[in-house]
Design an enzyme around this catalytic site. Sequence first.
Site, mmCIF file in Angstrom:
data_model
loop_
_atom_site.group_PDB
_atom_site.id
_atom_site.type_symbol
_atom_site.label_atom_id
_atom_site.label_comp_id
_atom_site.label_asym_id
_atom_site.label_seq_id
_atom_site.Cartn_x
_atom_site.Cartn_y
_atom_site.Cartn_z
ATOM 1 N N MET A 149 -33.350 31.567 68.373
ATOM 2 C CA MET A 149 -33.205 31.942 69.774
ATOM 3 C C MET A 149 -34.242 33.008 70.117
ATOM 4 O O MET A 149 -33.964 34.200 70.128
ATOM 5 C CB MET A 149 -31.792 32.458 70.056
ATOM 6 C CG MET A 149 -31.539 32.664 71.547
ATOM 7 S SD MET A 149 -29.846 33.194 71.899
ATOM 8 C CE MET A 149 -29.876 34.850 71.248
ATOM 9 N N PRO A 150 -35.485 32.576 70.391
ATOM 10 C CA PRO A 150 -36.522 33.546 70.742
ATOM 11 C C PRO A 150 -36.236 34.197 72.093
ATOM 12 O O PRO A 150 -35.744 33.548 73.007
ATOM 13 C CB PRO A 150 -37.792 32.698 70.803
ATOM 14 C CG PRO A 150 -37.341 31.301 71.027
ATOM 15 C CD PRO A 150 -35.989 31.192 70.379
ATOM 16 N N HIS A 151 -36.533 35.477 72.175
ATOM 17 C CA HIS A 151 -36.385 36.198 73.434
ATOM 18 C C HIS A 151 -37.158 37.505 73.327
ATOM 19 O O HIS A 151 -37.533 37.920 72.243
ATOM 20 C CB HIS A 151 -34.916 36.476 73.745
ATOM 21 C CG HIS A 151 -34.200 37.245 72.667
ATOM 22 N ND1 HIS A 151 -33.836 36.668 71.458
ATOM 23 C CD2 HIS A 151 -33.798 38.527 72.584
ATOM 24 C CE1 HIS A 151 -33.229 37.572 70.714
ATOM 25 N NE2 HIS A 151 -33.201 38.718 71.359
ATOM 26 N N ALA A 152 -37.418 38.119 74.457
ATOM 27 C CA ALA A 152 -38.055 39.438 74.477
ATOM 28 C C ALA A 152 -37.376 40.242 75.577
ATOM 29 O O ALA A 152 -36.425 39.764 76.192
ATOM 30 C CB ALA A 152 -39.555 39.308 74.728
#
Lengths: 147, 89
Positions: A62-65
Amino acid sequence: MSIFDERFVQVIEQPLSWEQALQASGDLLKNYGKIEQEYIDTMIANVHELGPYIVIAPRVAMPHARPEHGVHEKGISVVTLKEPTQFSEDPAHTVSLIVCLAAVDSDSHLELLQTVSGWLADEDVLNDLIGAASTDELQHRLAEFYF
Amino acid sequence: MKILAVCGMGFGSSLMLKMTADRVIKKKDIKADVEATDIGTATSMSADLILTNSEFAKQLQGGNATVVAIKNVASEDEVGKAIEEYLEK
């Protein structure tokens, strides 16, 4: 209105590096103006810096920034890879399902996290999503059963 | 007891871990506070039990808290086991 939007769903056939896979999952949101390229670059840089911590369950990343790195509107994209990608040499970091998360603050996406959490808790759901043969099929399964 | 759920940003997987831990302590009727935070802040916070991933577990070990690496942030089994093992110590 449900956050689910079938435009942000894709089944990818060709093998991708984890960087390419994150770019692809971000592109779906970027192409509709939800995020800037900066957001994708930051997600990738975060993994280079901190390690593959975005692998939140076996087979799932779950990529996020942070919102300030170029999020215009909250969103989620769902990408499955026919050829799993490796986030490290550790087999525990083999990923087939990528859920790219763009949040605008720290709590308006809780419902979304709850939905994704429900998928992770159920092996059958994961198999069903990862097993979708085409983008059409994945869109259908997500719309019908999982949002 | 105080449980800390830790991830890279403090609002993604740590929140999912918190949701899982909250469900577990409710089901098992355990008195505990669960807080989600990011890796940068976590090192300056006190807790009895830290739940995180294998990357951050290595960085967080060595303090007073028991640190457990969770493979699936949504797994009540995994999180439940970590909490019970802490309580049995």
